[in-house]
Design a protein around this motif. Structure first.
Motif, PDB file in Angstrom:
ATOM      1  N   TYR A  75     -54.137   1.337  53.496  1.00  0.00           N
ATOM      2  CA  TYR A  75     -54.355   2.238  54.625  1.00  0.00           C
ATOM      3  C   TYR A  75     -53.057   2.409  55.425  1.00  0.00           C
ATOM      4  O   TYR A  75     -52.373   1.448  55.763  1.00  0.00           O
ATOM      5  N   GLY A  76     -52.742   3.667  55.721  1.00  0.00           N
ATOM      6  CA  GLY A  76     -51.540   3.989  56.477  1.00  0.00           C
ATOM      7  C   GLY A  76     -50.297   4.107  55.637  1.00  0.00           C
ATOM      8  O   GLY A  76     -49.243   4.530  56.138  1.00  0.00           O
ATOM      9  N   THR A  77     -50.376   3.712  54.355  1.00  0.00           N
ATOM     10  CA  THR A  77     -49.233   3.844  53.452  1.00  0.00           C
ATOM     11  C   THR A  77     -49.596   4.741  52.269  1.00  0.00           C
ATOM     12  O   THR A  77     -48.929   5.742  52.012  1.00  0.00           O
ATOM     13  N   LEU A  78     -50.650   4.385  51.557  1.00  0.00           N
ATOM     14  CA  LEU A  78     -51.073   5.179  50.400  1.00  0.00           C
ATOM     15  C   LEU A  78     -52.011   6.317  50.811  1.00  0.00           C
ATOM     16  O   LEU A  78     -52.037   7.376  50.196  1.00  0.00           O
ATOM     17  N   TYR A  79     -52.773   6.111  51.840  1.00  0.00           N
ATOM     18  CA  TYR A  79     -53.707   7.123  52.336  1.00  0.00           C
ATOM     19  C   TYR A  79     -53.996   6.841  53.812  1.00  0.00           C
ATOM     20  O   TYR A  79     -53.779   5.733  54.303  1.00  0.00           O
ATOM     21  N   GLY A  80     -54.501   7.864  54.516  1.00  0.00           N
ATOM     22  CA  GLY A  80     -54.927   7.676  55.895  1.00  0.00           C
ATOM     23  C   GLY A  80     -53.786   7.689  56.888  1.00  0.00           C
ATOM     24  O   GLY A  80     -52.604   7.629  56.522  1.00  0.00           O
ATOM     25  N   SER A  81     -54.129   7.765  58.162  1.00  0.00           N
ATOM     26  CA  SER A  81     -53.127   7.855  59.223  1.00  0.00           C
ATOM     27  C   SER A  81     -53.603   7.128  60.470  1.00  0.00           C
ATOM     28  O   SER A  81     -54.787   7.196  60.833  1.00  0.00           O
ATOM     29  N   VAL A  82     -52.685   6.421  61.108  1.00  0.00           N
ATOM     30  CA  VAL A  82     -52.915   5.872  62.444  1.00  0.00           C
ATOM     31  C   VAL A  82     -51.817   6.391  63.378  1.00  0.00           C
ATOM     32  O   VAL A  82     -51.324   5.687  64.255  1.00  0.00           O
ATOM     33  N   ALA A  83     -51.440   7.641  63.191  1.00  0.00           N
ATOM     34  CA  ALA A  83     -50.376   8.250  63.987  1.00  0.00           C
ATOM     35  C   ALA A  83     -50.708   8.216  65.472  1.00  0.00           C
ATOM     36  O   ALA A  83     -51.879   8.290  65.869  1.00  0.00           O
ATOM     37  N   ASN A  84     -49.685   8.113  66.285  1.00  0.00           N
ATOM     38  CA  ASN A  84     -49.857   8.192  67.736  1.00  0.00           C
ATOM     39  C   ASN A  84     -50.021   9.660  68.106  1.00  0.00           C
ATOM     40  O   ASN A  84     -49.065  10.434  68.053  1.00  0.00           O
ATOM     41  N   VAL A  85     -51.237  10.057  68.445  1.00  0.00           N
ATOM     42  CA  VAL A  85     -51.553  11.455  68.742  1.00  0.00           C
ATOM     43  C   VAL A  85     -51.902  11.579  70.219  1.00  0.00           C
ATOM     44  O   VAL A  85     -52.965  11.121  70.650  1.00  0.00           O
ATOM     45  N   PRO A  86     -51.019  12.166  71.027  1.00  0.00           N
ATOM     46  CA  PRO A  86     -51.332  12.337  72.443  1.00  0.00           C
ATOM     47  C   PRO A  86     -52.295  13.502  72.661  1.00  0.00           C
ATOM     48  O   PRO A  86     -52.324  14.458  71.877  1.00  0.00           O
ATOM     49  N   GLY A  87     -53.070  13.426  73.725  1.00  0.00           N
ATOM     50  CA  GLY A  87     -53.982  14.516  74.028  1.00  0.00           C
ATOM     51  C   GLY A  87     -54.992  14.137  75.087  1.00  0.00           C
ATOM     52  O   GLY A  87     -54.799  13.190  75.864  1.00  0.00           O
ATOM     53  N   ARG A  88     -56.080  14.887  75.106  1.00  0.00           N
ATOM     54  CA  ARG A  88     -57.133  14.683  76.108  1.00  0.00           C
ATOM     55  C   ARG A  88     -58.483  14.522  75.425  1.00  0.00           C
ATOM     56  O   ARG A  88     -58.683  15.018  74.310  1.00  0.00           O
ATOM     57  N   GLU A  89     -59.390  13.840  76.119  1.00  0.00           N
ATOM     58  CA  GLU A  89     -60.766  13.704  75.657  1.00  0.00           C
ATOM     59  C   GLU A  89     -61.712  14.314  76.672  1.00  0.00           C
ATOM     60  O   GLU A  89     -61.538  14.152  77.893  1.00  0.00           O
ATOM     61  N   PHE A  90     -62.730  14.979  76.163  1.00  0.00           N
ATOM     62  CA  PHE A  90     -63.776  15.588  76.984  1.00  0.00           C
ATOM     63  C   PHE A  90     -65.116  15.119  76.427  1.00  0.00           C
ATOM     64  O   PHE A  90     -65.371  15.265  75.222  1.00  0.00           O
ATOM     65  N   SER A  91     -65.925  14.532  77.263  1.00  0.00           N
ATOM     66  CA  SER A  91     -67.183  13.971  76.783  1.00  0.00           C
ATOM     67  C   SER A  91     -68.317  14.356  77.713  1.00  0.00           C
ATOM     68  O   SER A  91     -68.105  14.738  78.876  1.00  0.00           O
ATOM     69  N   ALA A  92     -69.539  14.252  77.191  1.00  0.00           N
ATOM     70  CA  ALA A  92     -70.719  14.603  77.965  1.00  0.00           C
ATOM     71  C   ALA A  92     -71.943  14.029  77.279  1.00  0.00           C
ATOM     72  O   ALA A  92     -71.887  13.542  76.139  1.00  0.00           O
ATOM     73  N   LEU A  93     -73.053  14.081  77.967  1.00  0.00           N
ATOM     74  CA  LEU A  93     -74.353  13.773  77.404  1.00  0.00           C
ATOM     75  C   LEU A  93     -75.070  15.090  77.163  1.00  0.00           C
ATOM     76  O   LEU A  93     -75.232  15.891  78.082  1.00  0.00           O
ATOM     77  N   ALA A  94     -75.455  15.318  75.922  1.00  0.00           N
ATOM     78  CA  ALA A  94     -76.114  16.567  75.535  1.00  0.00           C
ATOM     79  C   ALA A  94     -77.546  16.260  75.099  1.00  0.00           C
ATOM     80  O   ALA A  94     -77.792  15.244  74.442  1.00  0.00           O
ATOM     81  N   THR A  95     -78.473  17.129  75.440  1.00  0.00           N
ATOM     82  CA  THR A  95     -79.878  16.897  75.102  1.00  0.00           C
ATOM     83  C   THR A  95     -80.427  18.082  74.319  1.00  0.00           C
ATOM     84  O   THR A  95     -80.301  19.235  74.749  1.00  0.00           O
ATOM     85  N   LEU A  96     -81.018  17.800  73.185  1.00  0.00           N
ATOM     86  CA  LEU A  96     -81.668  18.835  72.392  1.00  0.00           C
ATOM     87  C   LEU A  96     -82.985  19.234  73.037  1.00  0.00           C
ATOM     88  O   LEU A  96     -83.649  18.423  73.686  1.00  0.00           O
ATOM     89  N   ALA A  97     -83.368  20.472  72.840  1.00  0.00           N
ATOM     90  CA  ALA A  97     -84.655  20.940  73.347  1.00  0.00           C
ATOM     91  C   ALA A  97     -85.768  20.074  72.771  1.00  0.00           C
ATOM     92  O   ALA A  97     -85.836  19.844  71.562  1.00  0.00           O
ATOM     93  N   GLY A  98     -86.613  19.551  73.644  1.00  0.00           N
ATOM     94  CA  GLY A  98     -87.736  18.731  73.221  1.00  0.00           C
ATOM     95  C   GLY A  98     -87.444  17.252  73.139  1.00  0.00           C
ATOM     96  O   GLY A  98     -88.372  16.458  72.945  1.00  0.00           O
ATOM     97  N   ALA A  99     -86.184  16.842  73.274  1.00  0.00           N
ATOM     98  CA  ALA A  99     -85.837  15.422  73.168  1.00  0.00           C
ATOM     99  C   ALA A  99     -85.981  14.729  74.517  1.00  0.00           C
ATOM    100  O   ALA A  99     -85.758  15.328  75.576  1.00  0.00           O
ATOM    101  N   GLN A 100     -86.329  13.445  74.454  1.00  0.00           N
ATOM    102  CA  GLN A 100     -86.446  12.661  75.673  1.00  0.00           C
ATOM    103  C   GLN A 100     -85.118  12.028  76.086  1.00  0.00           C
ATOM    104  O   GLN A 100     -84.901  11.756  77.265  1.00  0.00           O
TER     105      GLN A 100
END
Length: 574
Positions: A75-100
């Motif tokens: 991992y990180g050499t033959l396949y895959g990445s753990v690159a340092n990626v700067p940015g932002r996160e946006f999160s929320a709680l979402a509810t489906l119609a009919g769900a409790q």
């Protein structure tokens, strides 16, 4: 970085945070060395960790729960990445119609997002994991190439609720009481022990996993429109959306593939837990309860060492009529013959031994019975419940430090992170009465059995939308979600319906890349993630008009046998 009122009206408790320099999107600043550390990131105050501390620890635990990060594993050499990626996160709680109960959605928007080549990767967590449960799958592929990546916990996740303290998890990961808006609050809140969302939401979330994925994609476009107004509008017509997931997340993206509307451009599903129509198809609950009862007694016939007390357990199963045979050897042979007759291969049984060792079959059966039957935490039809445990396995109240860490440390389904399963029967029963009760919810005819089977039937998959490219990848040795019960019937069903589904069967690959850090596992098995990443590369090239979709293949890999992973071991199709 406020989230606009419009987004807040669509999704509850929206949050926005920046992640740069030593706190990036992909590893929280840990990098490969930090992810490899045997010790988790620490909390300054173990009873009151900050949201930032919880996030970093959740990234550490979810990376380690999914990927083989061990030296020599590639991992990180033959396949895959753990690159340092700067940015932002946006999160929320979402509810489906009919769900409790809500599900968590989270968008990672890299600073290097390419608005000219609009790419969104949508992913569902594997297993019952929390919101970062697909970071090693979708984030590792999408973020370094400038795609936005959006996740859903698909109505599961690690938002445990402490019934003794009457505390649950808020949107930022910290704890709150009755006055707070929580990511999961069971009904009723009275009782003792622990409740968790996958089992106790009373929504049967698996029935709606496809809709969870679609709502996460909606959240992604809504957020992009708000945060990048100069490049807006972002729509499904002008933004590429690729769905990817493994295990339960793979099943979720295949369920999303059914949905109409042309919102998806391609789907990649690794080792999907999916229930389709057709020959050989079996639900996870069916073969999981079967494995919980029979697999421990069958494994010694395949050369796997016996667990302590196995002779007593097999004899007790014979006395109960589950097995036949007068001797221990005869009882083992009968267990193996029954599993063979039910469709299990020796390869799946051998790799399934690790699920026996980690008590996964019982964990799946107990939790999923509650989920499928929509039972509350105090109404399990077989009498199970969950709590923190003393050294003698007796229940106790959780400490403040334990419950503060659950959201970061828990895999979303006990046992684990200090929370265990309380068996309804005395220890002298060896847990067999409870396991037989769980099996009876599939094979029996009572009201509870009908209720659980109805819940399972609600999860059945349909063919993907016509014209949608779908790639399914599965290890032939998978012992938790055997392909003969899941991927193979799904692919057959989809192809019979005229759908464009490609199928890679990977020899010498089982279900858990993370267990390849164990020397005996690394010697016998190859990781599956390289093939998921490669399938995503092939799909991207196809959508760009630069290549063809991968052809069906049975990939003849070469086990490492203790050596560092090399390209020739993977034998990636050309």
């Amino acid at each position: 970085m406020p989230v606009s009122k419009g987004n807040a009206e669509m999704f509850q408790q929206p949050r926005a945070t920046g992640h740069r320099e030593h706190d990036d999107l992909l590893t929280g600043g840990l990098g490969l060395a930090g992810l490899r550390s045997m010790l988790p990131p620490t909390f300054a105050d173990v009873e009151r960790p900050t949201p930032a501390e919880l996030r970093r620890r959740a990234l550490w635990s979810n990376w380690r729960g999914i990927a083989d990060l061990a030296p020599g594993g590639g991992y990180g050499t033959l396949y895959g990445s753990v690159a340092n990626v700067p940015g932002r996160e946006f999160s929320a709680l979402a509810t489906l119609a009919g769900a409790q109960q809500p599900h968590r959605v989270l968008l990672q928007l890299p600073d290097g997002f390419d608005a000219r080549n609009r790419c969104v990767v949508v992913a569902a967590s594997s297993g019952s994991r929390g919101i970062y449960g697909a970071i090693a799958v979708a984030g590792a592929w999408g973020l370094p190439r400038g795609c936005a990546v959006v996740y859903t916990d698909k109505g599961a996740g690690s938002d445990y609720y402490d019934l003794d303290a009457r505390q649950g998890v808020m949107a930022d990961g910290t704890l709150g009481g009755a006055e707070a808006a929580l990511a999961f609050e069971p009904s009723p809140t009275a009782g003792s022990g622990v409740a968790y969302k996958h089992a106790h939401s009373q929504d049967n979330p698996e029935a709606d996993w496809g809709r969870h994925v679609k709502q996460a994609a909606d959240f992604a476009l809504s957020t992009l429109n708000e945060q990048l107004p100069a490049q807006a509008p972002f729509t499904f017509a002008n933004t590429r959306v690729i769905a990817v997931g493994i295990s339960n997340g793979g099943g979720a993206v295949l369920r999303a593939a059914e949905l109409d509307g042309g919102w998806l451009d391609a789907v990649v599903a690794g080792e999907p837990s999916v229930l389709a129509e057709g020959a050989g198809a079996r639900s996870l609950y069916d073969y999981g309860t079967e494995a919980a009862l029979l697999m421990p007694c069958a494994l010694p016939q395949l050369g796997i060492p016996e667990t302590p007390g196995l002779a007593l357990k097999c004899a007790a199963l014979a006395a109960r009529g589950v097995l036949v045979g007068e001797t221990h050897d005869a009882q083992q042979k009968d267990a193996l013959a029954k599993l063979h007759a039910a469709g299990w291969s020796d390869a799946s049984l051998r790799s399934g031994a690790i699920s026996v060792a980690f008590d996964l079959w019982r964990a799946v059966a107990v939790g999923y019975a509650s989920a499928y039957g929509r039972y509350s935490h105090d109404a399990h039809p077989c009498g199970y419940r969950y709590a923190a445990l003393n050294p003698d396995s007796s229940p106790r109240a959780a400490t403040a430090a334990e419950r503060a860490a659950w959201v970061a440390d828990a895999s979303g389904i006990p046992p684990g992170a200090g929370v265990g399963i309380i068996d309804p029967q005395p220890m002298a029963d060896m847990g067999l009465g409870g396991l037989q009760c769980l099996r009876g919810l599939w094979t029996g005819q009572g009201t509870d059995a009908q209720r659980v089977r109805k819940g399972v039937d609600e999860t059945r998959a349909a063919p993907p939308r016509a014209g949608l490219p779908v790639v399914v990848i599965h290890g032939t040795d998978d012992g938790l979600v055997p392909p003969v019960f899941s991927s193979a019937p799904y692919v057959s069903m989809a192809k019979a319906a005229g759908r464009d589904v490609r199928y890679w069967q990977v020899r010498n690959a089982q279900h858990f890349d993370a267990f390849l850090g164990l020397p005996h596992m690394a010697a016998a098995y190859l990781p599956l993630l390289p093939y998921v990443y490669e399938a995503l590369d092939r799909v991207e090239a196809y959508l760009d008009g630069k290549g063809a979709l991968p052809a069906d293949a049975v990939i003849a890999t070469v086990p490492r046998m203790g050596k560092p992973l090399a390209a020739e071991n993977l034998a990636m199709p050309h």
